[in-house]
Design a protein around this motif. Structure first.
Motif, PDB file in Angstrom:
ATOM      1  N   THR A   1       0.827  -1.201   0.000  1.00  0.00           N
ATOM      2  CA  THR A   1       0.000   0.000   0.000  1.00  0.00           C
ATOM      3  C   THR A   1       0.860   1.249   0.000  1.00  0.00           C
ATOM      4  O   THR A   1       2.069   1.207   0.240  1.00  0.00           O
ATOM      5  CB  THR A   1      -0.911   0.032   1.248  1.00  0.00           C
TER       6      THR A   1
ATOM      7  N   TYR B   1       1.043   4.263   2.227  1.00  0.00           N
ATOM      8  CA  TYR B   1       0.560   4.668   3.544  1.00  0.00           C
ATOM      9  C   TYR B   1       1.552   5.644   4.156  1.00  0.00           C
ATOM     10  O   TYR B   1       2.748   5.366   4.225  1.00  0.00           O
ATOM     11  CB  TYR B   1       0.381   3.440   4.434  1.00  0.00           C
TER      12      TYR B   1
ATOM     13  N   SER C   1      -4.594   4.202   3.926  1.00  0.00           N
ATOM     14  CA  SER C   1      -3.692   3.467   3.033  1.00  0.00           C
ATOM     15  C   SER C   1      -4.384   3.174   1.707  1.00  0.00           C
ATOM     16  O   SER C   1      -5.591   2.948   1.657  1.00  0.00           O
ATOM     17  CB  SER C   1      -3.260   2.154   3.688  1.00  0.00           C
ATOM     18  N   GLN C   2      -3.624   3.215   0.628  1.00  0.00           N
ATOM     19  CA  GLN C   2      -4.142   2.923  -0.713  1.00  0.00           C
ATOM     20  C   GLN C   2      -3.367   1.758  -1.303  1.00  0.00           C
ATOM     21  O   GLN C   2      -2.135   1.740  -1.305  1.00  0.00           O
ATOM     22  CB  GLN C   2      -4.003   4.155  -1.616  1.00  0.00           C
ATOM     23  N   TRP C   3      -4.104   0.801  -1.812  1.00  0.00           N
ATOM     24  CA  TRP C   3      -3.481  -0.408  -2.366  1.00  0.00           C
ATOM     25  C   TRP C   3      -2.733  -0.066  -3.658  1.00  0.00           C
ATOM     26  O   TRP C   3      -3.298   0.503  -4.579  1.00  0.00           O
ATOM     27  CB  TRP C   3      -4.546  -1.459  -2.628  1.00  0.00           C
TER      28      TRP C   3
END
Length: 306
Positions: free
Chosen positions: A51, A53, A59-61
């Motif tokens: 992610t 983060y 958090s972004q994948w």
């Protein structure tokens, strides 16, 4: 007999249940610690490694982007990886060689052995401390003890910790200096070798060098293997020494930037916790692979007397 057995069986089962409950109650704090302190953060960091983060937002994948960035868009990572490899593969063999040599000397029956053993073990207890790292920076500084000794011979030295060509060497020397733990283990292994082997070899005309390579070293290979694996893992995880000696920067010119320090800088300095987690898991894989290779290769050089 059958009646008495039928009466005792429920009592036995009841007692076993009580013992099991008591055992689980005593183990409960360990299980809580395993989940909350070890397993939980470990799995969380594995997820965060995929992610983006920043410790602040959500958090972004991003999939494998962090791992791709390590090898394609981060020159400091490659520098840190190279520094770590030099640090580990130079300091560990030197440390084990020095520890074994000193253990051989102490094994000859030195008077006051417990005292010397304690004194030599002390660096292993203090080597990872902040105080010793600060002292090390002063010893190898421009006006430190090393340059003062060199001055007696007319040699004018620079600051060893401030020059890119020698800064990493000071960390290697510091790691070699913490030889106490493997030395004590080597000494214990030497005490387990029967003296009758040396007596028989002496009767056959074998000198001390031949006895070392034909008796001592082969019988000591399990201890060598244990110390090698242990010190490899510890050296890959070194952080405090490099952080303090370099002032937390990894300098000069990233010459003391170890992988652990780069992970710290990215995670808590640049707030790139996802990327730092990816580097941390890469380090875990490297340590696991090298440990596995050591175990696979041990069958060819480690001798077990049984």
């Amino acid at each position: 007999m059958s009646t008495s057995q039928g009466t005792l069986a429920p009592q036995l089962r009841k007692r076993r249940r009580k013992e099991a409950v008591a055992a689980y109650l005593f183990l409960a704090p360990w299980f809580v610690g395993l989940v909350a302190i070890t397993a939980g953060p470990l799995l969380s960091s594995l997820y965060l490694s995929f992610t983006d983060y920043s410790l602040i937002g959500d958090s972004q994948w991003v999939g494998l982007d962090n791992y791709v960035e390590m090898f394609t868009d981060d020159p400091r990572f490659m520098k840190a990886l190279n520094n770590t490899a030099v640090y580990v593969f130079v300091s560990v063999p030197l440390q084990l060689t020095f520890a074994l040599a000193l253990a051989l000397v102490l094994d000859r029956g030195v008077r006051g052995l417990p005292f010397y053993r304690s004194v030599y073990y002390l660096p292993s207890l203090l080597g990872g401390s902040v105080a010793v790292a600060i002292l090390w920076r002063q010893v190898f500084g421009a006006e430190g003890l090393v340059n003062e000794v060199l001055g007696w011979f007319g040699v004018e030295g620079e600051s060893w910790v401030a020059h890119p060509d020698t800064a990493l060497g000071t960390l290697i020397v510091l790691n070699v200096w913490t030889f106490g733990a493997p030395m004590v283990i080597f000494l214990a292994g030497l005490r387990q070798i029967p003296r009758s082997y040396y007596e028989a070899a002496g009767l056959d005309g074998a000198g001390q060098i031949r006895q070392f390579f034909s008796i001592t070293l082969p019988l000591l290979t399990p201890i060598v293997f244990f110390n090698l694996v242990l010190q490899l893992i510890n050296s890959f995880q070194s952080f405090t020494q490099a952080f303090v000696v370099s002032g937390g920067k990894g300098g000069p010119s990233d010459s003391t930037l170890l992988l652990t320090m780069h992970i710290y800088q990215e995670g808590f300095g640049n707030f790139q916790m996802g990327y730092a987690s990816a580097m941390a898991w890469f380090l875990v894989v490297v340590i696991a692979v090298l440990t596995g290779v050591n175990f696979l290769m041990s069958r060819y050089w480690v001798f077990y007397s049984d």
